[in-house]
Write a protein that holds these residues in place. Structure first.
Motif, PDB file in Angstrom:
ATOM      1  N   THR A 138      23.435   6.455 -53.329  1.00 47.24           N
ATOM      2  CA  THR A 138      23.089   7.461 -52.324  1.00 47.24           C
ATOM      3  C   THR A 138      23.499   8.862 -52.774  1.00 47.24           C
ATOM      4  N   THR A 139      24.706   8.998 -53.307  1.00 43.14           N
ATOM      5  CA  THR A 139      25.140  10.302 -53.797  1.00 43.14           C
ATOM      6  C   THR A 139      24.196  10.808 -54.883  1.00 43.14           C
ATOM      7  N   THR A 140      23.847   9.940 -55.820  1.00 42.82           N
ATOM      8  CA  THR A 140      22.952  10.337 -56.910  1.00 42.82           C
ATOM      9  C   THR A 140      21.567  10.684 -56.390  1.00 42.82           C
ATOM     10  N   THR A 141      21.095   9.935 -55.409  1.00 46.56           N
ATOM     11  CA  THR A 141      19.795  10.229 -54.805  1.00 46.56           C
ATOM     12  C   THR A 141      19.788  11.622 -54.195  1.00 46.56           C
ATOM     13  N   GLU A 142      20.850  11.959 -53.467  1.00 48.70           N
ATOM     14  CA  GLU A 142      20.948  13.296 -52.877  1.00 48.70           C
ATOM     15  C   GLU A 142      21.000  14.372 -53.962  1.00 48.70           C
ATOM     16  N   LEU A 143      21.728  14.096 -55.035  1.00 39.75           N
ATOM     17  CA  LEU A 143      21.829  15.064 -56.131  1.00 39.75           C
ATOM     18  C   LEU A 143      20.469  15.315 -56.774  1.00 39.75           C
ATOM     19  N   VAL A 144      19.725  14.248 -57.024  1.00 39.43           N
ATOM     20  CA  VAL A 144      18.404  14.389 -57.634  1.00 39.43           C
ATOM     21  C   VAL A 144      17.488  15.214 -56.738  1.00 39.43           C
ATOM     22  N   GLN A 145      17.475  14.904 -55.451  1.00 38.41           N
ATOM     23  CA  GLN A 145      16.618  15.670 -54.542  1.00 38.41           C
ATOM     24  C   GLN A 145      17.006  17.147 -54.541  1.00 38.41           C
ATOM     25  N   ARG A 146      18.295  17.406 -54.468  1.00 35.62           N
ATOM     26  CA  ARG A 146      18.762  18.799 -54.398  1.00 35.62           C
ATOM     27  C   ARG A 146      18.350  19.582 -55.650  1.00 35.62           C
ATOM     28  N   ILE A 147      18.533  18.964 -56.817  1.00 34.04           N
ATOM     29  CA  ILE A 147      18.202  19.655 -58.061  1.00 34.04           C
ATOM     30  C   ILE A 147      16.696  19.895 -58.180  1.00 34.04           C
ATOM     31  N   LEU A 148      15.895  18.873 -57.886  1.00 28.62           N
ATOM     32  CA  LEU A 148      14.447  19.029 -58.006  1.00 28.62           C
ATOM     33  C   LEU A 148      13.904  20.051 -57.009  1.00 28.62           C
ATOM     34  N   GLU A 149      14.418  20.015 -55.790  1.00 32.33           N
ATOM     35  CA  GLU A 149      13.990  20.997 -54.787  1.00 32.33           C
ATOM     36  C   GLU A 149      14.334  22.405 -55.243  1.00 32.33           C
ATOM     37  N   HIS A 150      15.520  22.567 -55.810  1.00 29.56           N
ATOM     38  CA  HIS A 150      15.950  23.886 -56.258  1.00 29.56           C
ATOM     39  C   HIS A 150      15.080  24.381 -57.413  1.00 29.56           C
TER      40      HIS A 150
ATOM     41  N   VAL B 130      21.650  14.959 -63.360  1.00 30.69           N
ATOM     42  CA  VAL B 130      21.284  16.077 -64.229  1.00 30.69           C
ATOM     43  C   VAL B 130      20.401  15.593 -65.374  1.00 30.69           C
ATOM     44  N   ALA B 131      20.761  14.442 -65.959  1.00 29.70           N
ATOM     45  CA  ALA B 131      19.964  13.881 -67.052  1.00 29.70           C
ATOM     46  C   ALA B 131      18.560  13.535 -66.589  1.00 29.70           C
ATOM     47  N   ALA B 132      18.454  12.937 -65.393  1.00 30.95           N
ATOM     48  CA  ALA B 132      17.145  12.555 -64.859  1.00 30.95           C
ATOM     49  C   ALA B 132      16.269  13.772 -64.617  1.00 30.95           C
ATOM     50  N   CYS B 133      16.846  14.803 -64.043  1.00 28.14           N
ATOM     51  CA  CYS B 133      16.062  16.007 -63.733  1.00 28.14           C
ATOM     52  C   CYS B 133      15.706  16.766 -64.998  1.00 28.14           C
ATOM     53  N   TYR B 134      16.598  16.740 -65.987  1.00 29.16           N
ATOM     54  CA  TYR B 134      16.286  17.367 -67.275  1.00 29.16           C
ATOM     55  C   TYR B 134      15.065  16.694 -67.910  1.00 29.16           C
ATOM     56  N   ALA B 135      14.966  15.381 -67.736  1.00 29.00           N
ATOM     57  CA  ALA B 135      13.815  14.642 -68.273  1.00 29.00           C
ATOM     58  C   ALA B 135      12.509  15.087 -67.621  1.00 29.00           C
ATOM     59  N   LEU B 136      12.603  15.641 -66.413  1.00 33.21           N
ATOM     60  CA  LEU B 136      11.424  16.149 -65.709  1.00 33.21           C
ATOM     61  C   LEU B 136      11.246  17.652 -65.901  1.00 33.21           C
ATOM     62  N   GLY B 137      12.009  18.235 -66.817  1.00 28.88           N
ATOM     63  CA  GLY B 137      11.814  19.636 -67.166  1.00 28.88           C
ATOM     64  C   GLY B 137      12.725  20.629 -66.495  1.00 28.88           C
ATOM     65  N   VAL B 138      13.770  20.163 -65.804  1.00 25.65           N
ATOM     66  CA  VAL B 138      14.688  21.073 -65.109  1.00 25.65           C
ATOM     67  C   VAL B 138      15.826  21.445 -66.057  1.00 25.65           C
ATOM     68  N   SER B 139      16.038  22.721 -66.247  1.00 18.54           N
ATOM     69  CA  SER B 139      17.080  23.177 -67.169  1.00 18.54           C
ATOM     70  C   SER B 139      18.468  22.934 -66.588  1.00 18.54           C
ATOM     71  N   TYR B 140      19.468  22.910 -67.468  1.00 21.61           N
ATOM     72  CA  TYR B 140      20.847  22.735 -67.016  1.00 21.61           C
ATOM     73  C   TYR B 140      21.294  23.918 -66.164  1.00 21.61           C
ATOM     74  N   GLU B 141      20.795  25.105 -66.477  1.00 16.02           N
ATOM     75  CA  GLU B 141      21.166  26.294 -65.698  1.00 16.02           C
ATOM     76  C   GLU B 141      20.682  26.159 -64.249  1.00 16.02           C
ATOM     77  N   VAL B 142      19.458  25.698 -64.076  1.00 12.76           N
ATOM     78  CA  VAL B 142      18.916  25.501 -62.722  1.00 12.76           C
ATOM     79  C   VAL B 142      19.674  24.392 -62.014  1.00 12.76           C
ATOM     80  N   ALA B 143      19.992  23.318 -62.728  1.00 17.28           N
ATOM     81  CA  ALA B 143      20.750  22.215 -62.129  1.00 17.28           C
ATOM     82  C   ALA B 143      22.118  22.701 -61.655  1.00 17.28           C
ATOM     83  N   ALA B 144      22.776  23.528 -62.470  1.00 20.11           N
ATOM     84  CA  ALA B 144      24.099  24.049 -62.097  1.00 20.11           C
ATOM     85  C   ALA B 144      24.011  24.894 -60.833  1.00 20.11           C
ATOM     86  N   GLU B 145      22.979  25.717 -60.729  1.00 18.50           N
ATOM     87  CA  GLU B 145      22.782  26.526 -59.520  1.00 18.50           C
ATOM     88  C   GLU B 145      22.585  25.633 -58.294  1.00 18.50           C
TER      89      GLU B 145
END
Length: 435
Positions: free
Chosen positions: A116-128, A274-289
């Motif tokens: 659940t925590t990871t699911t929330e993290l993935v959604q938050r990063i992708l939305e951002h 972070v690794a999952a979202c990076y695979a979909l093209g999200v940079s580490y800088e955006v993930a950190a934000e």
């Protein structure tokens, strides 16, 4: 998948069943819903769905359909499902049904703990990052419900339990996250291998164009997808932790201090997301934000309060051994442990070394209290009480300045509570009343 004019039977009248039935109706199917509960109701359901409460195996044997869809809470190999499957063209689960109609990106998340925590993290990063995303599946809304939204999202963060993965066939995850694996749900599975194989279905239909994100040391055999691994212990993985900094291949990528995440297990949840979202093209800088200020969901090593120099943590979601072990492993303070609940047939001996390392006092309660008391007392001072109220009162007496009182039960709550949420909320109330 074409459902126009097809006969679809849905088993289970809960939220997942209703979502599956509504989706099938929207695709032109004739739908009947069966539930064994005589009190099951169909208020608010589409009028075209025929609902039958108090359903029996005999009715199943008399029912035929093109597609049989089962809700995740229903025993796949039980006689109820088997009776309906006898005259069904195909048996699938609600997750598989939705997957056949979804065209967006799927990040599937499974594991014994941390989903659940990871699911929330993935959604938050992708939305951002600008990609619309919905948390669904075993957390959030049923996957089928996503297909019924006015605007279907670009992606889904899909939490997947073993129950949901038992019945997938054509399901395909663009990114599949495997967080960890340990014994659980042995009241449903006859062997741990069955539980493992069900969860491993998250990788079904993946190719070299897809990504698998896996905790280092998990023995999954050869996979078709491109793989990345992670671990908070050592620097042998692609993603690893040094103090409060996550590294990828020797380069710092995420500073965990910008979040409100606590513990090594949460660091691993962040790594995987972070690794999952990076695979979909999200940079580490955006993930950190995106992660700035993020706090884990309730009941997961949640700090309730600090009183007289003692931290009180609510980890009621720890309903199995791996979750309890992870919570203990993450503590840097001496622990007063509150554990216990329903007897699930788990083997607690494997926890003894961790208890000896981290815990100076254990208080056990609930149906399994005597069993835990006899075992834990081999390595740590242990007291047996009836329930959580008495456990919290006693914990305050046993805790010293600099300690943490950790509610991490290590089993489910159904002996005394309606669920882990109710147990966690009761703990919160008790702790907030302490003086």
């Amino acid at each position: 998948m074409i459902l126009t004019g097809k006969k679809v039977v849905v088993l289970g009248a809960g939220r997942s069943g209703r979502a599956a039935a509504t989706l099938a109706l929207s695709k032109g199917a004739e739908v009947r819903v069966f539930d064994t509960n005589p009190s099951a109701h169909f208020d608010g359901w589409p009028e075209a769905a025929i609902g039958i409460a108090g359903a029996t195996d005999a009715q199943g044997l008399e029912t035929s359909c093109d597609v049989l869809v089962i809700s995740p809470g229903i025993e796949t190999r039980g006689s109820f499902v088997e009776s309906f499957a006898k005259n069904a063209g195909e048996l699938i689960g609600e997750t598989e049904l939705a997957a056949r109609f979804y065209d967006g990106k799927v990040v599937g998340i499974t594991g014994t703990n941390g989903k659940t925590t990871t699911t929330e993290l993935v959604q938050r990063i992708l939305e951002h990052s600008g990609m619309s995303c919905v948390s669904c599946g075993n957390y959030g809304v049923p996957f089928s419900e996503v297909l019924l939204m006015n605007e279907v999202p670009d992606s889904v963060a899909l939490e997947l339990s073993s129950f949901q993965l038992e019945t997938v066939k054509d399901f395909h995850a663009d990114v599949a996250i495997w967080l960890n694996f340990s014994a659980d749900h042995m009241d449903r599975y006859t062997a741990i291998g069955d539980y493992f194989e069900a969860k491993k279905n998250i990788f079904i239909n993946q190719s070299s164009n897809d990504t698998a994100v896996i905790r280092l040391g998990e023995d999954l055999g050869p996979l078709s997808a491109t793989s990345f691994n992670f671990s908070s212990e050592g620097e042998a993985s692609d993603f690893y932790l040094v103090e409060n900094q996550i590294y990828f291949s020797g380069q710092p990528v995420i500073d965990l201090s910008v979040t409100r995440m606590r513990g090594l297990h949460n660091a691993e949840n962040v790594m995987s997301a972070v690794a999952a979202c990076y695979a979909l093209g999200v940079s580490y800088e955006v993930a950190a934000e995106a992660l700035r200020g993020f706090a884990p969901p309730m009941h997961r090593c949640e700090l309730i309060r600090t009183l007289d120099g003692v931290e009180y943590l609510n980890d009621s979601k720890a309903t199995n051994l791996h979750a309890l072990d992870s919570a203990l492993r993450s503590q840097s303070r001496p622990v007063v442990l509150l554990a216990g609940g329903k007897e699930k047939g788990l083997e607690y001996e494997e926890l003894l070394a961790r208890l000896e390392e981290k815990v100076h006092s254990a208080i056990v309660f609930g149906e399994i209290a005597q069993t835990l008391g006899s075992l834990f007392s081999k390595v740590v001072s242990t007291e047996v009480v009836a329930g959580l109220d008495e456990a919290v009162t006693l914990a305050q007496k046993r805790a010293h300045v600099g300690d943490v009182v950790l509610l991490s039960p290590g089993t489910s709550s159904f002996d005394q509570f309606a669920g882990y949420e109710a147990r966690g909320e009761h703990f919160r109330k008790l702790v907030n009343k302490l003086k």
